[in-house]
Write a protein that holds these residues in place. Structure first.
Motif, mmCIF file in Angstrom:
data_model
loop_
_atom_site.group_PDB
_atom_site.id
_atom_site.type_symbol
_atom_site.label_atom_id
_atom_site.label_comp_id
_atom_site.label_asym_id
_atom_site.label_seq_id
_atom_site.Cartn_x
_atom_site.Cartn_y
_atom_site.Cartn_z
ATOM 1 N N THR A 114 -2.976 -19.975 14.765
ATOM 2 C CA THR A 114 -2.813 -18.633 15.308
ATOM 3 C C THR A 114 -3.486 -17.601 14.414
ATOM 4 O O THR A 114 -3.730 -17.826 13.229
ATOM 5 N N ARG A 146 -6.837 -19.410 17.793
ATOM 6 C CA ARG A 146 -6.558 -18.644 19.001
ATOM 7 C C ARG A 146 -6.540 -17.179 18.586
ATOM 8 O O ARG A 146 -5.630 -16.717 17.900
ATOM 9 N N THR A 179 -8.199 -15.074 22.965
ATOM 10 C CA THR A 179 -6.950 -14.728 23.644
ATOM 11 C C THR A 179 -7.182 -13.645 24.686
ATOM 12 O O THR A 179 -6.290 -13.367 25.498
ATOM 13 N N GLY A 236 0.274 -12.519 21.277
ATOM 14 C CA GLY A 236 -0.523 -13.244 22.262
ATOM 15 C C GLY A 236 -1.101 -14.531 21.708
ATOM 16 O O GLY A 236 -1.162 -15.550 22.402
ATOM 17 N N SER A 237 -1.504 -14.500 20.442
ATOM 18 C CA SER A 237 -2.041 -15.695 19.808
ATOM 19 C C SER A 237 -0.987 -16.794 19.725
ATOM 20 O O SER A 237 -1.268 -17.966 20.014
ATOM 21 N N GLN A 242 -0.205 -18.208 23.316
ATOM 22 C CA GLN A 242 -1.282 -19.032 23.862
ATOM 23 C C GLN A 242 -1.457 -20.331 23.066
ATOM 24 O O GLN A 242 -1.826 -21.364 23.635
#
Length: 338
Positions: free
Chosen positions: A12, A42, A82, A103-104, A107
């Protein structure tokens, strides 16, 4: 420590203004020298490119699909977008930071659940930045447990800190000491220890993990003279675990559990509160410790340090803990599929 994996790890972004980008770039540059397993990030390729330029690092960055990450890793740092821009300067979180970090994580977990990655490795987040944006979880561990929810049931996450010479797991985590004492129950100790044993067996390859349970009070309560909790709460947990065939002993005085000879007698120390667990391992392995979340349906590891805003973008950040986290995640993923 790790064997060849069919799928890469997913890393991440972490807090974009912290040292996560620094140690990510430094780790990729050491990929051959340190035998680092393939991973992809990500996140936002542009933010990583800007940090590389600031640090004067010659890092090729390839924005790719997760399926192509392993093939790209040797020649470029693979980044799967992302779709969220990270614009913060080093040491200065901005309005994009929280969304980019959250968000990272979301996802990356979806990538593992979708079979695109073998395990999640998380860069450090700044909880204060996330709280200001409405983040309602005490930390990474609890957020990951929420993401692992199935049929409305949130699994119990257990935080284990690991280095080659010590593993520790606190029963209570991100709460005040007063609240930790009030929350401590025999049932919570037992459920924590069960999760540790299961994951050490299935993901770390230990057939019969040995547990040492720390006492809550000084001298493990001194037979009741220094508090009743060790006799009333901790000791019954030890007996229950033994009754289940688990190799457990305690409660033990915490001040004599962590010297070199004592550490050789167990595989994991079950501690009653956060600092009882983290002080010894950070003293022993400040730069190489790994944070592992047990009890989840996916593997997650992380460097055992924070965002270090004061040195972000300076080139001083040490990537050793991230490297250890990647290697441990790869080892756990290999053990799980073996």
């Amino acid at each position: 420590m790790w064997t060849e994996m069919a799928k890469p790890l997913v890393l991440t972004l972490g807090e974009p203004a912290g040292i996560g980008p620094d140690i990510t770039l430094a780790t990729w540059l050491l990929r051959t020298q340190r035998g680092i397993p393939p991973f992809y990030v990500r996140g936002d390729a542009g933010s990583l490119a800007r940090r590389a330029a600031l640090l004067g690092l010659d890092v090729a960055i390839a924005e790719i699909r997760a399926e192509d990450a392993a093939a790209s890793f040797a020649d470029a740092l693979p980044v799967v977008s992302t779709g969220l821009k990270a614009t913060a300067a080093p040491g200065k979180p901005d309005a994009s930071s929280a969304a980019a970090a959250i968000g990272s994580i979301e996802q990356a977990v979806a990538d593992v659940n979708g079979g695109r990655a073998a395990a999640v490795v998380t860069n450090p987040i700044a909880k204060s930045v996330l709280y200001q944006a409405g983040f309602r979880h005490p930390g990474h561990t609890e957020f990951l447990a929420e993401l692992a929810k199935r049929d409305g049931i949130v699994p119990q996450p257990v935080m284990m800190l690991w280095c080659p010479s010590l593993a520790v797991a606190p029963v209570t985590i991100h709460v005040s000491l007063r609240d930790a004492i009030s929350q401590l129950t025999t049932e919570l100790i037992v459920s924590t220890a069960r999760i540790v044993v299961e994951d050490m067996r299935n993901r770390l390859g230990l057939a019969r993990p040995r547990l040492a349970l720390a006492g809550l009070n000084p001298h493990a309560g001194e037979d009741g003279a220094l508090g009743h909790e060790d006799r009333a709460v901790v000791a019954p947990a030890v007996e229950m675990l033994r009754g289940e065939g688990i190799d457990a002993r305690g409660p033990l005085p915490a001040d004599t559990m962590f010297h070199a000879a004592a550490r050789k007698t167990y595989d994991c120390a079950i501690c009653m509160y956060h600092d009882q667990a983290l002080i010894p391992i950070k003293t022993i392995a400040f730069d190489e410790g790994v944070n592992v979340t047990l009890g989840l349906p996916f593997i997650r590891t992380s460097p055992d340090h924070g965002t270090a805003f004061d040195i972000a973008g300076s080139g001083q950040a040490n990537p050793s803990s991230l490297i250890a986290a990647l290697k441990l995640a790869a080892h756990m993923a290999s053990a799980k599929t073996a």
